[in-house]
Design an enzyme around this catalytic site. Structure first.
Site, mmCIF file in Angstrom:
data_model
loop_
_atom_site.group_PDB
_atom_site.id
_atom_site.type_symbol
_atom_site.label_atom_id
_atom_site.label_comp_id
_atom_site.label_asym_id
_atom_site.label_seq_id
_atom_site.Cartn_x
_atom_site.Cartn_y
_atom_site.Cartn_z
ATOM 1 N N HIS A 1 2.232 -28.331 82.974
ATOM 2 C CA HIS A 1 2.640 -29.434 82.104
ATOM 3 C C HIS A 1 4.134 -29.297 81.761
ATOM 4 O O HIS A 1 4.908 -30.246 81.924
ATOM 5 C CB HIS A 1 1.777 -29.421 80.835
ATOM 6 C CG HIS A 1 2.160 -30.426 79.795
ATOM 7 N ND1 HIS A 1 1.417 -31.548 79.527
ATOM 8 C CD2 HIS A 1 3.208 -30.473 78.932
ATOM 9 C CE1 HIS A 1 1.981 -32.237 78.560
ATOM 10 N NE2 HIS A 1 3.077 -31.604 78.169
ATOM 11 N N GLU A 2 4.507 -28.117 81.327
ATOM 12 C CA GLU A 2 5.915 -27.912 80.947
ATOM 13 C C GLU A 2 6.821 -28.028 82.162
ATOM 14 O O GLU A 2 7.921 -28.585 82.077
ATOM 15 C CB GLU A 2 6.107 -26.550 80.271
ATOM 16 C CG GLU A 2 5.284 -26.320 79.014
ATOM 17 C CD GLU A 2 5.349 -27.451 78.005
ATOM 18 O OE1 GLU A 2 6.343 -28.206 78.003
ATOM 19 O OE2 GLU A 2 4.400 -27.607 77.227
ATOM 20 N N PRO B 1 20.721 -37.685 54.232
ATOM 21 C CA PRO B 1 19.460 -37.001 54.485
ATOM 22 C C PRO B 1 19.358 -35.687 53.708
ATOM 23 O O PRO B 1 20.371 -35.169 53.249
ATOM 24 C CB PRO B 1 19.486 -36.746 55.993
ATOM 25 C CG PRO B 1 20.865 -37.009 56.449
ATOM 26 C CD PRO B 1 21.534 -37.846 55.431
ATOM 27 N N THR C 1 21.875 -32.081 53.230
ATOM 28 C CA THR C 1 23.252 -32.299 53.646
ATOM 29 C C THR C 1 24.252 -31.940 52.562
ATOM 30 O O THR C 1 25.448 -32.047 52.776
ATOM 31 C CB THR C 1 23.477 -33.761 54.061
ATOM 32 O OG1 THR C 1 22.801 -34.607 53.143
ATOM 33 C CG2 THR C 1 22.949 -34.021 55.445
ATOM 34 N N GLY C 2 23.760 -31.544 51.405
ATOM 35 C CA GLY C 2 24.684 -31.029 50.400
ATOM 36 C C GLY C 2 25.077 -32.026 49.336
ATOM 37 O O GLY C 2 26.146 -31.910 48.755
ATOM 38 N N THR D 1 23.635 -32.366 46.400
ATOM 39 C CA THR D 1 23.613 -31.640 45.137
ATOM 40 C C THR D 1 24.799 -30.690 45.042
ATOM 41 O O THR D 1 25.420 -30.561 43.994
ATOM 42 C CB THR D 1 22.297 -30.874 45.007
ATOM 43 O OG1 THR D 1 21.239 -31.731 45.392
ATOM 44 C CG2 THR D 1 22.075 -30.421 43.599
HETATM 45 C C1 NHX Z 1 -4.230 -28.118 69.551
HETATM 46 N N1 NHX Z 1 -2.033 -28.278 70.450
HETATM 47 O O1 NHX Z 1 -3.933 -28.539 68.450
HETATM 48 C C2 NHX Z 1 -3.188 -27.428 70.378
HETATM 49 C C3 NHX Z 1 -2.802 -26.131 69.745
HETATM 50 C C4 NHX Z 1 0.028 -29.837 76.643
HETATM 51 C C5 NHX Z 1 -0.018 -27.453 76.630
HETATM 52 N N2 NHX Z 1 -5.415 -28.293 70.037
HETATM 53 O O2 NHX Z 1 3.650 -31.574 75.045
HETATM 54 O O3 NHX Z 1 0.958 -28.201 72.335
HETATM 55 O O4 NHX Z 1 -2.627 -29.238 72.334
HETATM 56 O O5 NHX Z 1 5.392 -30.237 76.365
HETATM 57 C C6 NHX Z 1 -6.430 -32.435 67.640
HETATM 58 C C7 NHX Z 1 -6.721 -32.577 69.001
HETATM 59 C C8 NHX Z 1 -1.886 -31.504 68.687
HETATM 60 C C9 NHX Z 1 -5.140 -32.134 67.231
HETATM 61 C C10 NHX Z 1 -5.734 -32.433 69.906
HETATM 62 C C11 NHX Z 1 -2.863 -31.652 67.754
HETATM 63 C C12 NHX Z 1 -3.477 -31.949 70.451
HETATM 64 C C13 NHX Z 1 3.078 -29.803 73.629
HETATM 65 C C14 NHX Z 1 -1.202 -31.490 71.041
HETATM 66 C C15 NHX Z 1 1.523 -28.581 75.108
HETATM 67 N N3 NHX Z 1 4.729 -29.741 75.312
HETATM 68 N N4 NHX Z 1 0.056 -30.216 72.431
HETATM 69 C C16 NHX Z 1 3.838 -30.453 74.711
HETATM 70 C C17 NHX Z 1 0.847 -29.257 72.871
HETATM 71 C C18 NHX Z 1 -1.894 -29.167 71.444
HETATM 72 C C19 NHX Z 1 -2.220 -31.629 70.040
HETATM 73 C C20 NHX Z 1 -4.156 -31.975 68.160
HETATM 74 C C21 NHX Z 1 -4.467 -32.117 69.504
HETATM 75 C C22 NHX Z 1 0.180 -28.627 75.771
HETATM 76 C C23 NHX Z 1 1.646 -29.634 74.070
HETATM 77 C C24 NHX Z 1 -0.732 -30.112 71.250
HETATM 78 ZN ZN ZN Z 2 4.411 -32.094 76.835
#
Ligand code: NHX
Ligand code: ZN
Length: 687
Positions: free
Chosen positions: A475-476, A252, A255-256, A258
């Site tokens: 959620h977390e 991968p 990993t060195g 080169t």
């Molecule tokens: C966003 N990201 O992009 C935000 C910044 C559940 C609190 N809107 O699971 O960060 O919500 O445990 C388009 C639409 C990524 C693009 C919706 C890209 C959603 C991470 C997901 C925390 N931790 N999720 C997690 C999280 C988000 C995401 C997107 C999108 C959250 C979660 C992203």
């Molecule tokens: Zn999550």
């Protein structure tokens, strides 16, 4: 990973001064201004020749009064219907009135002419006026008038030569400006030459030897063998053995590979040609093949020596099944030439070819055949002990370290990190400490650096409403609670709701370093990943888009379980994983529509089951979960200790393979790691 790029830079494309003098004559000494000078001289010559033959311009009335009337005209030539050129009778030329025609001929009187000319409007008018004048001056004798077309050589040359030259000049100029002094522009006359960088024994550039390569013990042993082939070939050939022609460094990124090749150069004390696979393939057709030829020609002259081709996948990718698909022709020519050259070597010719790639599976079979790159040296991600060694190497340049910083502790915190990542951690830690105006680099700085490399930059001033903040925290907390109580889930280190990179919050695990993953481990992991969405549904009654990443992970995992690892009863012990990598362009799934439907249904049922389990666990531990959520809202970052305080110690032993139960635990299903279908390396898992 950026470190690897840097390495490549001063390895393959280096433009450092010094080194082998033969290397420096690549710039064209042949200067384009010389060509221009010669052409200018030539053109001026032409111009003067024209002037030499140029008659004197006069008015029509002088012609009529001083030449026609006095019977001095021998003949008239009308050139291109534009001008009348007058030839004076040779015996009259000495007359003083014709001195202007003679002067320019350096005083030599008798020249063939034309001696004078005047411009005419049209042939008709000219003839009419000539007739009139003849009548007026009653010139009886016939003055012959002939009509000629004459090409203007000067103009012709201007059009045919100067213009294209000017265009070429402008083109070259732009080309050079674009490419810079070391760019492609200066290579224009060396297009078919290989750009290999040569490192001789005297070459000052290679200062790396095997002592500088931490970890990679197995790879080192194998590559040392190759160095030995070159140093003492007789030792191997006296017994009738054949020295291998090539070896492939596979592993991968970061990993060195080169670095290892560089160390070979430093160690072998034979000339070392280094080139990147992408150097062969350029915008001109046929260039790649001729560069391969040139490289091998140079190498044969310098044998014994080593050729190193970095990123060989750029040329060595498997050739398509359906030929003439266009675009790939050039690459295929290059590959064919490489294969030919490798066959062209007699064995024991003293040239060994090393090549590096991170995808051995996509390489053309022909390249891996016996007699070509038949040896593969695997350069793997470092294990715990190797990471410790690598940390020690990279901590050496940090002059002031806190006493509590231990390479062993850091190695434990960085499973899945490559050598380049570790180098990055050490550097980032020093920068973080400096930013905080500390006078030494402490443990916390290293931990922050690790977080940064896994999760990206913290985004402290992202605007998040209190309601959203609560959703994120719960959620977390859902991930944290579920993973804490599940037997086979990875141990949690910390939970954060500080936004970092793309994520608004994350639960950080320390994945166990294992070679095999059981079905139970996969199921529990999926359950923990779904814990976030489950908490949102249970405690808010609404779900959000935030679970995107979680759902993506779970779905991929479930599909892998069913269609790769044979972990569902309905599909049975079948795998549709294709490790050959040769079917890149086939869009056909190797199973029937019924099977496809069954796979989809199995995946759904696995995920549904895991989700229900997550919800059930969260209901069982709802008080603890809510406490964790509230603590997160308050502190933003909480650790395993906080969880232990709230939920109590983890109800089960850590892993099914831990010392105390390894002997008794029945081995149910043992499965390999998820095949690495993604481009990124597995790091600490965050959800
Ligand atoms: C966003 N990201 O992009 C935000 C910044 C559940 C609190 N809107 O699971 O960060 O919500 O445990 C388009 C639409 C990524 C693009 C919706 C890209 C959603 C991470 C997901 C925390 N931790 N999720 C997690 C999280 C988000 C995401 C997107 C999108 C959250 C979660 C992203
Ligand atoms: Zn999550």
């Amino acid at each position: 990973m950026s470190e690897e790029n840097n390495e490549k830079k001063d390895f393959g494309f280096g433009t450092k001064p010094g080194g082998d003098p033969k290397n420096n004559d690549k710039k064209p000494k042949f200067n384009i201004t010389w060509v221009y000078g010669l052409i200018a001289i030539f053109l001026f010559g032409m111009l003067f020749m024209q002037f030499g033959a140029e008659p004197v311009e006069i008015t029509r009335s002088r012609f009529e009064q001083e030449m026609l009337r006095t019977h001095d005209v021998e003949k008239i030539e009308v050139v291109n219907n534009k001008r009348a050129e007058i030839f004076i009778k040779q015996d009259r030329l000495s007359e003083t009135k014709f001195h202007d025609a003679n002067k320019q001929k350096n005083g030599t009187v008798a020249t063939a002419g034309p001696h004078y000319f005047f411009t005419i409007g049209s042939v008709e008018v000219f003839e009419k006026k000539l007739d009139e004048a003849m009548k007026e001056f009653s010139v009886e004798e016939e003055v012959p008038v002939s009509y000629v077309t004459r090409e203007n050589h000067f103009e012709t040359i201007l059009n045919w030569l100067l213009f294209p030259l000017l265009l070429i000049g402008v083109w070259l100029f732009i080309f050079r400006r674009m490419a810079g002094p070391n760019g492609a522009g200066s290579q224009i006359f060396n297009i078919g030459k290989s750009k290999a960088k040569i490192f001789d024994k005297e070459g000052a550039e290679v200062k790396v030897d095997f002592k500088d390569v931490a970890g990679l013990e197995e790879a080192k042993v194998e590559i040392k063998e190759i160095v030995d082939f070159l140093k003492n070939p007789e030792k191997y050939t006296t017994l009738g053995g054949k020295i291998p022609k090539g070896a492939l460094l596979v592993g991968p990124p970061g990993t060195g590979k080169t670095l290892l090749a560089k160390a070979v150069a430093g160690e072998a004390h034979v000339p070392f040609f280094s080139m990147s696979g992408s150097d062969f393939v350029e915008m001109f057709v046929g260039v790649g093949a001729s560069r391969v030829r040139d490289l091998f020609k140079q190498a044969k002259e310098k044998a014994p020596c080593i050729i190193f081709i970095d990123e060989i996948d750029a040329i060595g990718r498997a050739r398509g099944k359906n030929p003439n698909w266009g675009a790939n022709d050039e690459r295929e020519n290059t590959l064919n030439q490489l294969l030919t050259e490798m066959d062209g070597f007699g064995t024991n010719s003293g040239v060994i070819i090393l090549a590096a790639t991170n995808r051995a599976d996509i390489l053309d079979r022909a390249l891996l055949r016996a007699g070509r790159f038949d040896r593969q040296i695997h350069v793997e991600l470092p294990d715990l002990n190797e990471r410790k060694e690598i940390f020690k190497v990279h901590m050496r340049p940090l002059t002031k370290l806190g006493e509590e910083v231990s390479a062993e502790f850091l190695a434990k915190q960085t499973p899945g990190f490559s050598g380049a990542d570790i180098a990055n951690v050490a550097n980032e830690a020093a920068l973080i400490a400096a930013r905080k105006n500390k006078n030494k680099v402490e443990k916390q700085d290293f931990l922050d650096a690790i977080d940064r490399i896994i999760g990206g930059l913290e985004k402290k001033n992202k605007i998040i409403s209190p309601e959203e903040k609560k959703t994120i925290a719960y959620h977390e907390a859902g991930h944290a609670t579920v993973s804490w109580v599940l037997e086979h889930a990875n141990p949690l280190i910390k939970v954060t709701i500080v936004p970092r990179g793309q994520a608004l919050g994350a639960a950080w695990y320390l994945p166990e370093e294992r070679q095999l993953t059981t079905k139970d481990q996969m199921l529990d992991e999926m359950c923990a990943i779904l814990g976030g969405r489950a908490a949102e549904e249970l405690f808010f009654g609404r779900i959000s888009t935030g679970a995107l990443n979680d759902l993506e992970k779970v779905t991929k995992q479930a599909y892998a379980m069913v269609s790769f690892f044979g972990m569902s009863d309905r599909i049975g012990n079948r795998s549709f994983y294709d490790s050959s990598g040769q079917n890149e362009y086939s869009f056909n799934k190797p199973y029937s529509d019924d099977t496809a439907k069954a796979i989809d249904e199995e995946v759904k049922s696995i995920i549904d089951l895991a989700y229900e389990k997550a919800k059930a666990l969260l209901l069982e531990y709802r008080e603890q979960h809510n406490k964790i959520g509230d603590l997160l809202l308050e502190k933003e970052v909480i650790f395993a200790e906080d969880l232990e305080r709230i939920i109590g110690p983890r109800p089960h032993g850590k892993t099914p393979f831990s010392e105390d139960n390894a002997a008794t635990a029945p081995v149910k299903e043992i499965v390999p790691e998820t095949p690495n279908t993604e481009t990124t390396e597995p790091k600490n898992q965050t959800e």
